[in-house]
Design an enzyme around this catalytic site. Structure first.
Site, PDB file in Angstrom:
ATOM      1  N   GLY A   1       0.791  -1.235   0.000  1.00 60.06           N
ATOM      2  CA  GLY A   1       0.000   0.000   0.000  1.00 60.06           C
ATOM      3  C   GLY A   1       0.817   1.275   0.000  1.00 60.06           C
ATOM      4  O   GLY A   1       0.316   2.338   0.388  1.00 60.06           O
TER       5      GLY A   1
ATOM      6  N   ASN B   1       1.671   2.996  -2.584  1.00 58.51           N
ATOM      7  CA  ASN B   1       0.984   3.928  -3.491  1.00 58.51           C
ATOM      8  C   ASN B   1      -0.277   4.498  -2.848  1.00 58.51           C
ATOM      9  O   ASN B   1      -0.560   5.693  -2.981  1.00 58.51           O
ATOM     10  CB  ASN B   1       0.626   3.226  -4.808  1.00 58.51           C
TER      11      ASN B   1
ATOM     12  N   ASN C   1      -5.264   2.366 -13.071  1.00 57.70           N
ATOM     13  CA  ASN C   1      -4.292   1.420 -12.503  1.00 57.70           C
ATOM     14  C   ASN C   1      -2.886   1.973 -12.694  1.00 57.70           C
ATOM     15  O   ASN C   1      -2.645   2.772 -13.601  1.00 57.70           O
ATOM     16  CB  ASN C   1      -4.412   0.089 -13.252  1.00 57.70           C
TER      17      ASN C   1
ATOM     18  N   HIS D   1       1.087   0.619 -13.335  1.00 54.01           N
ATOM     19  CA  HIS D   1       1.828  -0.577 -13.722  1.00 54.01           C
ATOM     20  C   HIS D   1       3.333  -0.283 -13.679  1.00 54.01           C
ATOM     21  O   HIS D   1       3.769   0.758 -14.178  1.00 54.01           O
ATOM     22  CB  HIS D   1       1.422  -1.016 -15.135  1.00 54.01           C
TER      23      HIS D   1
HETATM   24  C1  GRF Z   1       3.475  -1.297  -7.520  1.00 50.32           C
HETATM   25  O1  GRF Z   1       4.754  -1.547  -8.062  1.00 50.32           O
HETATM   26  C2  GRF Z   1       2.456  -1.124  -8.611  1.00 50.32           C
HETATM   27  O2  GRF Z   1       2.977  -0.579  -9.795  1.00 50.32           O
HETATM   28  C3  GRF Z   1       1.989  -2.532  -8.879  1.00 50.32           C
HETATM   29  O3  GRF Z   1       1.972  -3.140  -7.620  1.00 50.32           O
HETATM   30  C4  GRF Z   1       2.914  -2.501  -6.745  1.00 50.32           C
HETATM   31  C5  GRF Z   1       2.160  -2.081  -5.526  1.00 50.32           C
HETATM   32  O4  GRF Z   1       3.015  -1.538  -4.532  1.00 50.32           O
HETATM   33  N1  GRF Z   1       0.720  -2.555  -9.578  1.00 50.32           N
HETATM   34  P1  GRF Z   1       2.394  -0.860  -3.227  1.00 50.32           P
HETATM   35  O5  GRF Z   1       1.470  -1.897  -2.596  1.00 50.32           O
HETATM   36  O6  GRF Z   1       1.638   0.364  -3.647  1.00 50.32           O
HETATM   37  O7  GRF Z   1       3.570  -0.556  -2.358  1.00 50.32           O
END
Ligand code: GRF
Length: 207
Positions: free
Chosen positions: A15, A17, A112, A114
């Site tokens: 989490g 992000n 999303n 990526h």
């Molecule tokens: C990130 O690298 C994102 O691009 C991918 O999953 C990962 C999630 O990381 N879809 P976090 O849980 O936000 O640390």
């Protein structure tokens, strides 16, 4: 004063992000434009739930266990999102595919992130795949979600140099920093109504 856009975040893991978006709403570029109404995880043990709670964001578990189909699971999630009056759904490390039912309920309103420059290195291991392939440049992509994995119209991309000594971990460390900038930036464009989808392309309208 314009009403802030209500976000619903779906996450399955750490989490980071999700937390970057939450902090941006509290004190960054999204302040006053966006509020995170709810964070939903399909994984009861995911750290993203704790991060949400630390920021006083409602954290809800919608587990897949005992549920027969993807659509049934998505119905539960959509019900929750609607309960919280969510307009934009943000997939922040959400490790499941979204059903067409979900997309119909939130048309052009699911985005999303990526960890690669799409269409390269789709799937779960963007950073690892980039290191193993030996590319010199990789990056990150924020895109609208459609009915195919890692495929919908691209909102923005940021590039990242790969050096010989990089491992998945070192590349990911630098990549996540970029992700944490790019996601709020893309959400801000959405909130300012500056994104126009034309076929596969996204036009960014001037401010
Ligand atoms: C990130 O690298 C994102 O691009 C991918 O999953 C990962 C999630 O990381 N879809 P976090 O849980 O936000 O640390």
């Amino acid at each position: 004063m314009v009403k802030p856009v209500h976000l619903g975040i779906l996450a399955s893991g750490s989490g980071s992000n999700a937390e970057a978006i939450i902090k941006s709403c509290e004190n960054g570029r999204l302040k006053g434009k966006t509020v995170v109404s709810v964070l939903i995880s399909d994984n009861p043990d995911a750290y993203c739930l704790e991060r949400a709670i630390m920021h006083n964001i409602p954290a809800i578990i919608c587990s897949r266990s005992g549920i027969n189909s993807r659509e049934e699971h998505d119905r539960n999630i959509v019900t929750e999102l609607k309960k919280w009056d969510v307009e934009l759904v943000v997939l922040a490390g959400y490790m499941r595919l979204i059903s067409s039912y979900f997309l119909q309920e939130f048309p052009h309103r699911v985005i999303n992130i990526h960890p690669a420059l799409l269409p390269s290195f789709r799937g779960m291991h963007g950073y690892k795949d980039a290191v193993e392939y030996g590319v010199k440049i990789t990056g990150i992509t924020v895109h609208f979600v459609d009915d195919q994995m890692d495929h919908g119209p691209i909102i923005l991309q940021k590039s990242l140099e790969v050096v010989f000594e990089d491992t998945e971990e070192t590349l990911k460390e630098r990549g996540l920093k970029l992700e944490h900038e790019a996601f709020p930036e893309a959400i801000e464009l959405y909130c300012e109504d500056r994104l126009e989808i034309i076929g596969r392309k996204v036009k960014i309208k001037p401010n």
